[in-house]
Motif scaffolding. Structure first.
Motif, short mmCIF file in Angstrom:
data_model
loop_
_atom_site.label_atom_id
_atom_site.label_comp_id
_atom_site.label_asym_id
_atom_site.label_seq_id
_atom_site.Cartn_x
_atom_site.Cartn_y
_atom_site.Cartn_z
N VAL A 231 -20.57 0.46 15.05
CA VAL A 231 -19.41 1.23 15.28
C VAL A 231 -18.12 0.82 14.45
O VAL A 231 -17.88 -0.49 14.01
CB VAL A 231 -18.57 1.43 16.58
CG1 VAL A 231 -17.35 2.00 16.84
CG2 VAL A 231 -19.72 1.58 17.58
N PRO A 232 -17.51 1.68 13.50
CA PRO A 232 -16.41 1.21 12.78
C PRO A 232 -15.41 0.54 13.25
O PRO A 232 -15.08 0.71 14.52
CB PRO A 232 -15.95 2.41 11.95
CG PRO A 232 -17.18 3.56 12.17
CD PRO A 232 -17.83 3.05 13.52
N GLY A 233 -14.61 -0.27 12.76
CA GLY A 233 -13.31 -1.10 13.24
C GLY A 233 -13.65 -2.67 13.42
O GLY A 233 -12.58 -3.41 13.51
N ALA A 234 -15.06 -2.99 13.06
CA ALA A 234 -15.22 -4.29 13.19
C ALA A 234 -14.60 -4.98 11.92
O ALA A 234 -14.65 -4.52 10.83
CB ALA A 234 -16.68 -4.70 13.13
N HIS A 235 -14.27 -6.26 12.35
CA HIS A 235 -13.42 -7.04 11.04
C HIS A 235 -13.52 -8.51 11.40
O HIS A 235 -13.61 -8.98 12.46
CB HIS A 235 -12.02 -6.36 10.84
CG HIS A 235 -11.05 -6.76 12.04
ND1 HIS A 235 -11.16 -5.95 13.05
CD2 HIS A 235 -10.23 -7.76 12.49
CE1 HIS A 235 -10.25 -6.43 14.03
NE2 HIS A 235 -9.80 -7.52 13.47
N VAL A 236 -13.26 -9.11 10.41
CA VAL A 236 -13.03 -10.67 10.43
C VAL A 236 -11.53 -11.18 10.13
O VAL A 236 -11.04 -10.25 9.07
CB VAL A 236 -13.80 -11.44 9.13
CG1 VAL A 236 -13.50 -12.95 9.43
CG2 VAL A 236 -15.28 -11.48 9.68
N ARG A 237 -10.82 -11.76 10.96
CA ARG A 237 -9.48 -12.11 10.83
C ARG A 237 -9.36 -13.69 10.34
O ARG A 237 -10.11 -14.45 10.77
CB ARG A 237 -8.63 -11.99 11.92
CG ARG A 237 -7.36 -12.24 11.90
CD ARG A 237 -6.49 -12.52 13.18
NE ARG A 237 -6.88 -13.73 13.94
CZ ARG A 237 -6.24 -14.41 14.91
NH1 ARG A 237 -5.10 -13.55 15.52
NH2 ARG A 237 -6.37 -15.49 15.34
N LEU A 238 -8.97 -13.81 9.21
CA LEU A 238 -8.55 -14.82 8.49
C LEU A 238 -7.24 -15.35 8.48
O LEU A 238 -6.20 -14.82 8.23
CB LEU A 238 -8.95 -14.69 6.98
CG LEU A 238 -10.34 -14.46 6.67
CD1 LEU A 238 -10.39 -14.20 5.08
CD2 LEU A 238 -11.63 -15.31 7.16
N ARG A 239 -6.95 -16.81 9.03
CA ARG A 239 -5.43 -17.18 9.10
C ARG A 239 -5.70 -18.54 7.94
O ARG A 239 -6.51 -19.15 7.89
CB ARG A 239 -5.29 -17.89 10.51
CG ARG A 239 -3.69 -18.61 10.57
CD ARG A 239 -3.69 -19.30 11.83
NE ARG A 239 -4.03 -18.46 12.88
CZ ARG A 239 -2.71 -17.50 13.26
NH1 ARG A 239 -1.66 -17.94 12.87
NH2 ARG A 239 -2.79 -16.93 14.33
N PHE A 240 -4.44 -18.40 7.36
CA PHE A 240 -4.48 -19.26 5.93
C PHE A 240 -3.26 -20.33 6.46
O PHE A 240 -2.46 -19.97 7.25
CB PHE A 240 -4.18 -18.70 5.01
CG PHE A 240 -5.17 -17.83 4.30
CD1 PHE A 240 -6.14 -18.30 3.90
CD2 PHE A 240 -5.18 -16.43 4.80
CE1 PHE A 240 -7.15 -17.45 3.41
CE2 PHE A 240 -6.29 -15.61 4.58
CZ PHE A 240 -7.28 -15.96 3.94
N ALA A 241 -3.19 -21.58 5.81
CA ALA A 241 -2.00 -22.44 6.15
C ALA A 241 -0.87 -22.28 5.57
O ALA A 241 0.07 -22.64 6.05
CB ALA A 241 -2.60 -23.89 5.68
N ASP A 242 -0.88 -21.45 4.38
CA ASP A 242 0.36 -21.20 3.41
C ASP A 242 0.42 -19.79 2.88
O ASP A 242 -0.62 -19.46 2.74
CB ASP A 242 0.72 -22.29 2.53
CG ASP A 242 -0.62 -22.60 1.49
OD1 ASP A 242 -0.64 -21.83 0.89
OD2 ASP A 242 -1.19 -23.40 1.81
N PRO A 243 1.60 -19.41 2.36
CA PRO A 243 1.55 -17.96 1.81
C PRO A 243 0.77 -17.91 0.69
O PRO A 243 0.14 -16.77 0.15
CB PRO A 243 3.06 -17.73 1.78
CG PRO A 243 3.75 -18.53 2.55
CD PRO A 243 2.85 -19.82 2.77
N ALA A 244 0.87 -19.02 -0.21
CA ALA A 244 0.26 -18.91 -1.50
C ALA A 244 -1.59 -18.70 -0.99
O ALA A 244 -1.88 -18.00 -1.91
CB ALA A 244 0.11 -20.45 -2.19
N ALA A 245 -1.96 -19.46 -0.29
CA ALA A 245 -3.42 -19.25 0.09
C ALA A 245 -3.71 -17.65 0.62
O ALA A 245 -4.75 -17.27 0.16
CB ALA A 245 -3.89 -20.22 1.06
N LEU A 246 -2.83 -17.22 1.16
CA LEU A 246 -2.84 -16.16 1.80
C LEU A 246 -2.62 -14.94 0.69
O LEU A 246 -3.62 -13.93 0.81
CB LEU A 246 -1.80 -15.53 2.77
CG LEU A 246 -1.52 -13.99 3.26
CD1 LEU A 246 -2.56 -13.44 4.11
CD2 LEU A 246 -0.20 -13.89 3.81
#
Length: 317
Positions: A231-246
């Motif tokens: 089903v559409p809508g599956a995703h991976v959430r990534l969290r980063f330590a700082d804005p540069a990495a994001l």
């Protein structure tokens, strides 16, 4: 209780059933492995109860090859009945008899000897936590106690395959979870469970495999996780330590969206191992560190709606 290895407990091929001009089952195929929990979901009128009735020899099929516990349903109905137990949505308990008397009656119907029957009754009363209530009439039992007694009565015959038709309907959350634990213990002992339920979380919690029946056909079959990934809508959430990495990750992954929380990205993904490996390898090649990764998949409610066009509140018999 266990049969030959790798033999399905239930095998259905080309099952068809009509009532007059109304086609209820239109070429159903399904396989249930021994010692597993199989859950059948579907909206009202999908044909779930009809399948249970056919497999338990209560009504004949119009066409199809059907085997239960190694026996042909059409040619050897007595052998099928000897190998199965059926617990319906509505209890078969006699309210005028005590819990113990209900079980003794079942032991007599199964032609167990007096000593063996009493031994099995005592074991089941203990197993289902009904010893203290054994001498009380079933009419005084709570809903959870009645369902436990009903299932205990099914087990008197030591079935290899059990059909459970909405076994926790009307139970409070604590009684429902107690029933779940009993079902798990049965399967751990080698019993195969064919479960119909109106609670999607119940199928998600218990079932090794799930089939969705709609319009007389199986429209999906797989594990809960496999169905969710369709089903559409599956995703991976990534969290980063700082804005540069994001920012670096956002430029690298063109399909990523900014998450609802700070320093997070949402990356469309089926959540499978292979997809995760590819994603992490891509980030690693660019030396982009990820602080946290979580996989989000649709729940069975969304799966059911996507596959059938019906809301889960319509799931019933």
């Amino acid at each position: 209780m266990e049969g030959p290895p790798n033999r399905p407990a239930i095998g259905v091929s080309g099952l068809r059933k009509s009532y007059g001009d109304k086609v209820v089952l239109d070429g159903v195929d399904l396989t249930v492995a021994e010692g597993t929990i199989f859950s059948l979901l579907g909206p009202n009128g999908a044909g779930k109860t009809t399948i249970v009735k056919i497999l338990s020899t209560l009504i004949p099929a119009d066409a199809g090859e059907l085997r239960v516990a190694g026996h042909d349903v059409a040619r050897s109905p007595d052998a099928v009945r000897a190998a199965i137990g059926v617990t319906g949505q509505f209890s078969a308990v006699d309210d005028l008899l005590t819990g113990e008397e209900n079980l003794v009656l079942m032991a007599d119907l199964h032609h167990l000897g007096r000593a063996e029957g009493r031994r099995r009754v005592a074991a089941l009363l203990d197993r289902f936590d009904l010893v203290d209530a054994a001498k009380k009439t079933a009419g005084t039992y709570s809903g959870g106690m009645r369902r436990r007694l009903d299932l205990a009565m099914t087990l008197v015959g030591d079935p290899r395959v059990i059909f459970l038709d909405e076994p926790t309907t009307g139970l409070d959350p604590r009684s429902r979870r107690a029933m779940w634990q009993i079902i798990r213990e049965l399967v751990a002992g080698g019993v195969t469970i064919f479960l119909t339920t109106q609670y999607l979380e119940e199928a998600d919690e218990l079932a090794d495999r799930i089939a969705v029946l709609d319009g007389g056909r199986i429209v999906a079959d797989g594990t809960a996780d496999e169905l969710k990934r369709r089903v559409p809508g599956a995703h991976v959430r990534l969290r980063f330590a700082d804005p540069a990495a994001l920012e670096s990750a956002a430029r690298l992954i063109g399909t990523a969206d900014r998450g609802d929380e700070p320093l997070t990205l949402r990356v469309p993904s089926d959540g499978g191992v292979r997809s995760l490996r590819v994603l992490l390898s891509l980030l690693d090649q660019e030396s982009i560190d990820v602080d946290e990764l979580t996989v989000h998949t649709p729940d069975l409610d969304e799966v059911f709606l996507a596959l059938t066009g019906h809301h889960s509140t319509e799931v019933s018999r």
